[in-house]
Design a protein around this motif. Structure first.
Motif, PDB file in Angstrom:
ATOM      1  N   SER A 109       0.790  -1.374   0.080  1.00  0.00           N
ATOM      2  CA  SER A 109      -0.231  -0.173  -0.024  1.00  0.00           C
ATOM      3  C   SER A 109       0.601   1.253   0.396  1.00  0.00           C
ATOM      4  N   HIS A 110       1.758   1.011   1.234  1.00  0.00           N
ATOM      5  CA  HIS A 110       2.732   2.183   0.227  1.00  0.00           C
ATOM      6  C   HIS A 110       3.681   2.676  -0.239  1.00  0.00           C
ATOM      7  N   ALA A 111       3.608   1.421  -0.484  1.00  0.00           N
ATOM      8  CA  ALA A 111       4.674   1.883  -1.994  1.00  0.00           C
ATOM      9  C   ALA A 111       3.627   2.507  -3.352  1.00  0.00           C
ATOM     10  N   MET A 112       2.192   1.796  -3.364  1.00  0.00           N
ATOM     11  CA  MET A 112       1.104   2.052  -4.678  1.00  0.00           C
ATOM     12  C   MET A 112       1.055   3.850  -3.963  1.00  0.00           C
ATOM     13  N   GLY A 113       0.786   4.099  -2.912  1.00  0.00           N
ATOM     14  CA  GLY A 113       0.962   5.058  -2.677  1.00  0.00           C
ATOM     15  C   GLY A 113       1.683   6.544  -3.233  1.00  0.00           C
ATOM     16  N   GLU A 114       3.526   5.776  -3.411  1.00  0.00           N
ATOM     17  CA  GLU A 114       3.950   6.604  -3.450  1.00  0.00           C
ATOM     18  C   GLU A 114       4.412   7.009  -4.969  1.00  0.00           C
ATOM     19  N   ALA A 115       4.123   5.662  -5.174  1.00  0.00           N
ATOM     20  CA  ALA A 115       4.047   5.642  -7.153  1.00  0.00           C
ATOM     21  C   ALA A 115       2.556   6.746  -7.526  1.00  0.00           C
ATOM     22  N   GLY A 116       1.737   6.416  -7.153  1.00  0.00           N
ATOM     23  CA  GLY A 116       1.038   7.847  -7.819  1.00  0.00           C
ATOM     24  C   GLY A 116       1.520   8.624  -7.268  1.00  0.00           C
ATOM     25  N   VAL A 117       1.871   9.773  -6.395  1.00  0.00           N
ATOM     26  CA  VAL A 117       2.687  11.002  -6.325  1.00  0.00           C
ATOM     27  C   VAL A 117       3.118  10.453  -7.623  1.00  0.00           C
ATOM     28  N   ALA A 118       4.552   9.826  -7.533  1.00  0.00           N
ATOM     29  CA  ALA A 118       5.957  10.642  -8.321  1.00  0.00           C
ATOM     30  C   ALA A 118       5.057  10.153  -9.827  1.00  0.00           C
ATOM     31  N   ALA A 119       4.111   9.511 -10.244  1.00  0.00           N
ATOM     32  CA  ALA A 119       3.234   9.604 -11.021  1.00  0.00           C
ATOM     33  C   ALA A 119       2.254  10.961 -12.104  1.00  0.00           C
ATOM     34  N   THR A 120       1.420  11.262 -11.017  1.00  0.00           N
ATOM     35  CA  THR A 120       1.268  12.477 -10.879  1.00  0.00           C
ATOM     36  C   THR A 120       2.076  13.537 -11.236  1.00  0.00           C
ATOM     37  N   THR A 121       3.497  13.707 -10.768  1.00  0.00           N
ATOM     38  CA  THR A 121       4.049  15.042 -10.612  1.00  0.00           C
ATOM     39  C   THR A 121       5.068  14.607 -11.878  1.00  0.00           C
ATOM     40  N   ILE A 122       5.188  13.327 -12.240  1.00  0.00           N
ATOM     41  CA  ILE A 122       5.879  13.427 -13.906  1.00  0.00           C
ATOM     42  C   ILE A 122       5.135  14.027 -14.632  1.00  0.00           C
ATOM     43  N   ARG A 123       3.416  13.530 -15.054  1.00  0.00           N
ATOM     44  CA  ARG A 123       2.638  13.844 -15.527  1.00  0.00           C
ATOM     45  C   ARG A 123       2.978  15.819 -15.411  1.00  0.00           C
ATOM     46  N   ASN A 124       2.856  16.223 -13.979  1.00  0.00           N
ATOM     47  CA  ASN A 124       3.190  17.657 -14.260  1.00  0.00           C
ATOM     48  C   ASN A 124       4.344  18.298 -14.554  1.00  0.00           C
ATOM     49  N   MET A 125       5.101  17.398 -14.622  1.00  0.00           N
ATOM     50  CA  MET A 125       6.535  18.144 -15.292  1.00  0.00           C
ATOM     51  C   MET A 125       6.428  18.336 -17.141  1.00  0.00           C
ATOM     52  N   LEU A 126       5.641  16.948 -17.020  1.00  0.00           N
ATOM     53  CA  LEU A 126       6.349  16.888 -18.690  1.00  0.00           C
ATOM     54  C   LEU A 126       5.381  18.074 -19.194  1.00  0.00           C
ATOM     55  N   ALA A 127       3.809  18.452 -18.533  1.00  0.00           N
ATOM     56  CA  ALA A 127       2.823  18.903 -19.073  1.00  0.00           C
ATOM     57  C   ALA A 127       3.534  20.615 -19.056  1.00  0.00           C
ATOM     58  N   GLN A 128       4.350  20.744 -18.242  1.00  0.00           N
ATOM     59  CA  GLN A 128       5.235  22.256 -18.704  1.00  0.00           C
ATOM     60  C   GLN A 128       6.559  21.929 -18.797  1.00  0.00           C
TER      61      GLN A 128
END
Length: 302
Positions: free
Chosen positions: A277-296
């Motif tokens: 559960s902890h790994a999945m939560g970190e992955a959700g944070v990472a994926a959203t940050t990656i998306r926003n970084m690429l969109a910038q």
């Protein structure tokens, strides 16, 4: 060039793949087939599975979900991550894969007891005679006879944790003698935990128990927990220049960014609670940050 390459197809990597694919990004997922989650006979900690779910089945379902939204899986082992002026080159099996961002989700490898053969190890895991995660499954051995293979502070702490589930806990030294200071011995004595010198060897399944040789002769337990530590699989990121703690865990910020711009990490390769559960939560944070970084860098448009 992929928008993101994910290295590791355990719960963290697959969660990130699902998120990123549903962000309409191009994703390539590298899976060398060694996720620690695949060794779990059945997890009963995972929310939404009241009867439990096998680790291999959970991974299969998550991969199916990620591929349904367009993630591409490669059954290759990555050998190098090369930071470029723009993005990265990921090297695997003599091929090179360019990516705008990389997420490392390679996890850890548990140290096995010495002298236990692969076939016996696998059978003992399947039958719950050998277990590696007390947080995950100590509930299942409540009031049973538990052996802990380990010594020092780490072994003591795991034995004391398991004492919360059973009054019958024995700490066995993996080698000839225990390495326990006065504080460790006092903790074990206060908890009523027996300690036996090693070497710990001669593993055998004996009916419904697992037998092991010790300095006190052969002993049999309902389950054994190796408390021998693990190897953090962070070498790819460290070789690329990422900062890590002295024990090898990658250093990340609150958004799972490593010290290398565009390189992220999630799951057990990062210091924290080694839980699905902890790994999945970190992955959700990472994926959203990656998306926003690429969109910038370049707005995402359909």
């Amino acid at each position: 060039m992929e928008d993101c390459i994910i290295i590791g197809a355990g719960p963290a990597g697959l969660t990130a793949a699902i998120y990123l694919a549903r962000f309409h990004l191009s994703i390539r997922l590298f899976d060398c087939g060694s996720s620690r989650a695949a060794l779990i006979p059945k997890t009963r900690n995972h929310a939404g599975y009241p009867e439990g779910v096998a680790g291999s089945e959970l991974l299969r379902l998550m991969l199916t979900q990620a591929e349904r939204f367009g993630a591409v899986r490669e059954t290759l082992e990555v050998t190098r991550i090369e930071p470029l002026e723009t993005g990265f080159a990921v090297h695997a099996d003599g091929r090179t894969f360019p990516a705008r961002a990389v997420l490392l989700a390679t996890g850890v490898v548990n140290h096995r007891p010495e002298g236990i053969e692969d076939e016996l190890h696998g059978e003992a895991l399947r039958r719950g005679l050998l277990r590696y995660c007390p947080i995950c499954d100590a509930y299942e051995v409540t009031d049973q006879r538990i052996g802990v293979i380990g010594t020092g502070d780490h072994g003591m702490r795991e034995a004391v944790f398991l004492r919360g589930y059973s009054a019958d806990v024995t700490l066995i030294a993996p080698e000839a003698e225990h390495r326990l200071d006065a504080d460790c011995r006092a903790e074990l004595d206060a908890a009523g935990i027996a300690r036996i010198d090693g070497p710990c060897d001669g593993f055998r399944i004996e009916g419904e128990r697992i037998g092991v040789g010790t300095a006190n002769g052969r002993m049999a337990f309902d389950t054994l927990y190796p408390a021998l530590g693990s190897r953090i699989r962070s070498g790819l990121a460290i070789a690329a220049g990422a900062n890590a703690s002295k024990d090898g865990c990658l250093e990340v910020d609150d958004h799972q960014r490593t010290s290398i711009p565009g390189l992220f990490a999630a799951g057990d390769v990062v210091k924290g609670l080694d839980q699905i559960s902890h790994a999945m939560g970190e992955a959700g944070v990472a994926a959203t940050t990656i998306r926003n970084m690429l969109a910038q860098q370049r707005p995402i448009r359909r």
